[in-house]
Motif scaffolding. Structure first.
Motif, PDB file in Angstrom:
ATOM      1  N   GLU A  79     -53.574  46.673  30.399  1.00 32.13           N
ATOM      2  CA  GLU A  79     -54.508  47.616  31.042  1.00 32.13           C
ATOM      3  C   GLU A  79     -53.764  48.822  31.611  1.00 32.13           C
ATOM      4  N   LYS A  80     -52.513  48.595  31.968  1.00 33.02           N
ATOM      5  CA  LYS A  80     -51.688  49.696  32.496  1.00 33.02           C
ATOM      6  C   LYS A  80     -50.906  50.401  31.388  1.00 33.02           C
ATOM      7  N   GLY A  81     -51.205  50.039  30.147  1.00 29.14           N
ATOM      8  CA  GLY A  81     -50.546  50.710  29.016  1.00 29.14           C
ATOM      9  C   GLY A  81     -49.189  50.149  28.635  1.00 29.14           C
ATOM     10  N   ILE A  82     -48.872  48.962  29.173  1.00 27.45           N
ATOM     11  CA  ILE A  82     -47.558  48.374  28.868  1.00 27.45           C
ATOM     12  C   ILE A  82     -47.728  47.102  28.042  1.00 27.45           C
ATOM     13  N   THR A  83     -47.091  47.052  26.895  1.00 29.77           N
ATOM     14  CA  THR A  83     -47.076  45.821  26.106  1.00 29.77           C
ATOM     15  C   THR A  83     -45.687  45.203  26.219  1.00 29.77           C
ATOM     16  N   PRO A  84     -45.600  44.084  26.936  1.00 30.22           N
ATOM     17  CA  PRO A  84     -44.283  43.452  27.102  1.00 30.22           C
ATOM     18  C   PRO A  84     -43.690  43.161  25.726  1.00 30.22           C
ATOM     19  N   LEU A 121     -38.897  32.096  28.283  1.00 31.44           N
ATOM     20  CA  LEU A 121     -38.359  33.358  27.761  1.00 31.44           C
ATOM     21  C   LEU A 121     -39.425  34.448  27.881  1.00 31.44           C
ATOM     22  N   MET A 122     -40.646  34.113  27.510  1.00 26.43           N
ATOM     23  CA  MET A 122     -41.741  35.093  27.608  1.00 26.43           C
ATOM     24  C   MET A 122     -42.020  35.458  29.073  1.00 26.43           C
ATOM     25  N   MET A 123     -41.898  34.471  29.951  1.00 20.73           N
ATOM     26  CA  MET A 123     -42.089  34.740  31.382  1.00 20.73           C
ATOM     27  C   MET A 123     -41.083  35.799  31.841  1.00 20.73           C
ATOM     28  N   HIS A 124     -39.852  35.678  31.370  1.00 21.74           N
ATOM     29  CA  HIS A 124     -38.816  36.648  31.738  1.00 21.74           C
ATOM     30  C   HIS A 124     -39.122  38.031  31.157  1.00 21.74           C
ATOM     31  N   VAL A 125     -39.579  38.067  29.897  1.00 17.71           N
ATOM     32  CA  VAL A 125     -39.899  39.359  29.269  1.00 17.71           C
ATOM     33  C   VAL A 125     -41.025  40.051  30.054  1.00 17.71           C
ATOM     34  N   ILE A 126     -42.023  39.261  30.416  1.00 15.16           N
ATOM     35  CA  ILE A 126     -43.166  39.826  31.153  1.00 15.16           C
ATOM     36  C   ILE A 126     -42.719  40.308  32.536  1.00 15.16           C
ATOM     37  N   ASP A 127     -41.831  39.535  33.164  1.00 13.19           N
ATOM     38  CA  ASP A 127     -41.301  39.956  34.457  1.00 13.19           C
ATOM     39  C   ASP A 127     -40.522  41.272  34.319  1.00 13.19           C
ATOM     40  N   ALA A 128     -39.716  41.366  33.269  1.00 13.89           N
ATOM     41  CA  ALA A 128     -38.942  42.594  33.029  1.00 13.89           C
ATOM     42  C   ALA A 128     -39.881  43.779  32.792  1.00 13.89           C
ATOM     43  N   ALA A 129     -40.972  43.517  32.078  1.00 10.47           N
ATOM     44  CA  ALA A 129     -41.954  44.583  31.824  1.00 10.47           C
ATOM     45  C   ALA A 129     -42.611  45.024  33.129  1.00 10.47           C
ATOM     46  N   LYS A 130     -42.963  44.050  33.972  1.00  8.27           N
ATOM     47  CA  LYS A 130     -43.585  44.373  35.268  1.00  8.27           C
ATOM     48  C   LYS A 130     -42.673  45.272  36.094  1.00  8.27           C
ATOM     49  N   LYS A 131     -41.388  44.994  36.033  1.00  2.00           N
ATOM     50  CA  LYS A 131     -40.435  45.751  36.868  1.00  2.00           C
ATOM     51  C   LYS A 131     -40.276  47.199  36.415  1.00  2.00           C
ATOM     52  N   THR A 132     -40.787  47.526  35.238  1.00  2.90           N
ATOM     53  CA  THR A 132     -40.681  48.918  34.784  1.00  2.90           C
ATOM     54  C   THR A 132     -41.793  49.783  35.377  1.00  2.90           C
ATOM     55  N   ILE A 133     -42.782  49.120  36.000  1.00  6.85           N
ATOM     56  CA  ILE A 133     -43.899  49.900  36.566  1.00  6.85           C
ATOM     57  C   ILE A 133     -43.429  50.698  37.785  1.00  6.85           C
ATOM     58  N   GLU A 168     -51.132  30.141  29.735  1.00  5.55           N
ATOM     59  CA  GLU A 168     -52.400  30.663  30.248  1.00  5.55           C
ATOM     60  C   GLU A 168     -52.148  31.687  31.348  1.00  5.55           C
ATOM     61  N   ARG A 169     -51.226  31.345  32.254  1.00  6.96           N
ATOM     62  CA  ARG A 169     -50.855  32.287  33.312  1.00  6.96           C
ATOM     63  C   ARG A 169     -50.282  33.578  32.721  1.00  6.96           C
ATOM     64  N   LEU A 170     -49.419  33.393  31.722  1.00 10.16           N
ATOM     65  CA  LEU A 170     -48.739  34.558  31.139  1.00 10.16           C
ATOM     66  C   LEU A 170     -49.727  35.461  30.400  1.00 10.16           C
ATOM     67  N   ARG A 171     -50.710  34.858  29.697  1.00  6.13           N
ATOM     68  CA  ARG A 171     -51.723  35.664  28.992  1.00  6.13           C
ATOM     69  C   ARG A 171     -52.455  36.586  29.964  1.00  6.13           C
ATOM     70  N   ALA A 172     -52.781  36.034  31.122  1.00 10.88           N
ATOM     71  CA  ALA A 172     -53.489  36.834  32.138  1.00 10.88           C
ATOM     72  C   ALA A 172     -52.601  37.988  32.610  1.00 10.88           C
ATOM     73  N   GLU A 173     -51.320  37.713  32.767  1.00 10.22           N
ATOM     74  CA  GLU A 173     -50.397  38.768  33.216  1.00 10.22           C
ATOM     75  C   GLU A 173     -50.244  39.848  32.153  1.00 10.22           C
ATOM     76  N   VAL A 174     -50.195  39.414  30.891  1.00  9.97           N
ATOM     77  CA  VAL A 174     -50.062  40.385  29.797  1.00  9.97           C
ATOM     78  C   VAL A 174     -51.296  41.291  29.752  1.00  9.97           C
ATOM     79  N   LEU A 175     -52.473  40.702  29.953  1.00  8.16           N
ATOM     80  CA  LEU A 175     -53.699  41.517  29.955  1.00  8.16           C
ATOM     81  C   LEU A 175     -53.625  42.600  31.019  1.00  8.16           C
ATOM     82  N   LEU A 176     -53.196  42.217  32.208  1.00 13.04           N
ATOM     83  CA  LEU A 176     -53.082  43.188  33.300  1.00 13.04           C
ATOM     84  C   LEU A 176     -52.099  44.306  32.942  1.00 13.04           C
ATOM     85  N   LEU A 177     -50.972  43.911  32.320  1.00 15.69           N
ATOM     86  CA  LEU A 177     -49.971  44.911  31.927  1.00 15.69           C
ATOM     87  C   LEU A 177     -50.538  45.853  30.858  1.00 15.69           C
TER      88      LEU A 177
END
Lengths: 282, 282
Positions: free
Chosen positions: A27-32, A270-282, A16-25
């Protein structure tokens, strides 16, 4: 009877937490996006891959598969990794190992960028988990153990945590993560003397012994929390952990079941790590 | 009364071995050489440097000094390291830290080649000590602890070794080295609950608490071997360790003194690493 630490419940909360983070990403044009590199088609690899894809889909993480025959050369595989390193649309990579004999594991591990190493196989990720710094990613399984403790509000500050097993995928990183949580890790292994007493005196057990029901009543005590990392097949074809669950259930305070415990949580991490890696590209 | 584990005796034995290795290398035209990079002139750095040079001379290891004012820029220091990396006549490097504030420690650490990192400061060396593989070098102090145990024939296989302190220069690497020796490490720290009992139950203590006489009788038991890494100055200007030596002496089986224990052995281990690095260039 022991409280059951339910992997599904942890997964639901994490996802649930990760879904919310993915939505935010998004919105910024990034799909983890997770890259999966698989050489050959081992049953367990394919099974893990299916689970990962299912988990990714439910969270909104994309998956790109890089599937190869066992005959792929080391150079070809290095080229694949080099391309992924440069590919800004792939944020994290898992690579099933062991690789075929003609491919050198060290050479391949070294080729992957640490910032995409979401399964903790590079030297930088090892250094990161050892030093407790933000360098690469730790392996997902020990992180799942810590996530379960966190989810159930089990504070290990100051507590003795016996880690059974000293592998690089579970035991050692688990001990280092315990240390980061201000717990006191004891790393036990096949040579450890009087492991029963060490374990009975521990507040938490993280068990990765690699043997079905290796940990019975003689290792357990009533105030304990037991995290069972083991996955074994019994003679009658059922899954079981490294802990004798029936014995443990009537002794300890809380325990993860197998199946339905740590294993369930791993792909979410694993998905948490992918999302974190995606966030770091911003 | 406890047996005294005499650092000088260990040094003599190690240095004799190392002298023989240096002779063999010199026959092959290689003179093992240590590069010392010092920025500024802190008393403790200069003192360590003197000790290292004396030890190097007595073994036959050459030393090249790279001395700079505190005003050296990060770029200049990076250029020095790049030159040393390329210099085939310098086999190992130590670099006194902390560096001045205007120089980024991480950037400098990353610049050094792991194969010349004889004091274990690079990420690769960290990964090496964590994974127990031959990658870079571990820090010298914890290796000195293990060398003392080895010299006195103290086998820690299966034994519980309580490591007090979780730093990257002593506690963590010591725990990993204990694991490589098939001991069972317990990593204790300021947050550890009931450390007295954990320590009393341990077969070996490796103490790096960072506080004079922090470890008294309540942590000790009669079958114990105590390795004291601490170096502190008492109010009357004497050196003392982190263990209450007077109390310990009448309780434990064996103990290293301070001064004359671990500290004495550290520079010999540094030379061991330099010689190993030189051997690897053949």
């Amino acid at each position: 009877m022991a409280q059951i630490l339910n992997g599904r419940e942890v997964v639901d909360a994490v996802n649930e937490r990760l879904r919310a983070e993915v939505l935010l990403l998004k919105e910024k044009g990034i799909t983890p996006t997770l890259g999966i590199i698989r050489v050959g088609a081992k049953v367990e690899d394919v099974s893990y891959e299916k689970g990962a894809i299912k988990c990714a889909e439910s969270i909104g993480v994309d998956v790109k598969k890089y599937l190869f025959k066992e005959s792929i050369t080391q150079e070809q595989l290095l080229n694949v990794i080099a391309a992924i390193n440069l590919d800004l649309t792939v944020h994290g990579v898992i690579l099933f190992r062991p690789l075929p004999d003609h491919i050198d594991d060290n050479t391949i591990r070294k080729a992957l960028l640490a910032c995409k190493d979401v399964d903790g196989i590079t030297d930088q990720s090892m250094a990161g988990v050892y030093t407790g710094t933000d360098l690469g990613y730790p392996p997902c399984t020990p992180r799942a153990c810590i996530e379960i403790l966190d989810h159930y509000g089990i504070d290990i500050t100051g507590k003795t945590v016996a880690v059974i097993g000293r592998s690089l995928v579970v035991g050692r990183p688990a001990a280092m993560m315990v240390l980061e949580k201000n717990g006191t890790p004891v790393i036990c292994h096949t040579k450890t003397e009087d492991m029963e007493t060490i374990c009975r005196n521990a507040d938490v057990l993280i068990v990765s012994a690699g043997q079905a029901k290796a940990i019975g009543a003689e290792y357990l005590s009533e105030k304990q929390v037991v995290i069972d990392v083991g996955i074994n097949m019994t003679e009658d074809g059922k899954l079981c952990g490294d802990v004798d669950f029936e014995a443990a259930q009537s002794i300890v305070k809380a325990i993860t079941p197998v199946p339905g415990g740590v294993g369930k949580v791993t792909t979410s991490l694993l998905m948490m790590h992918v999302i974190d890696a995606a966030k770091k590209t911003i």
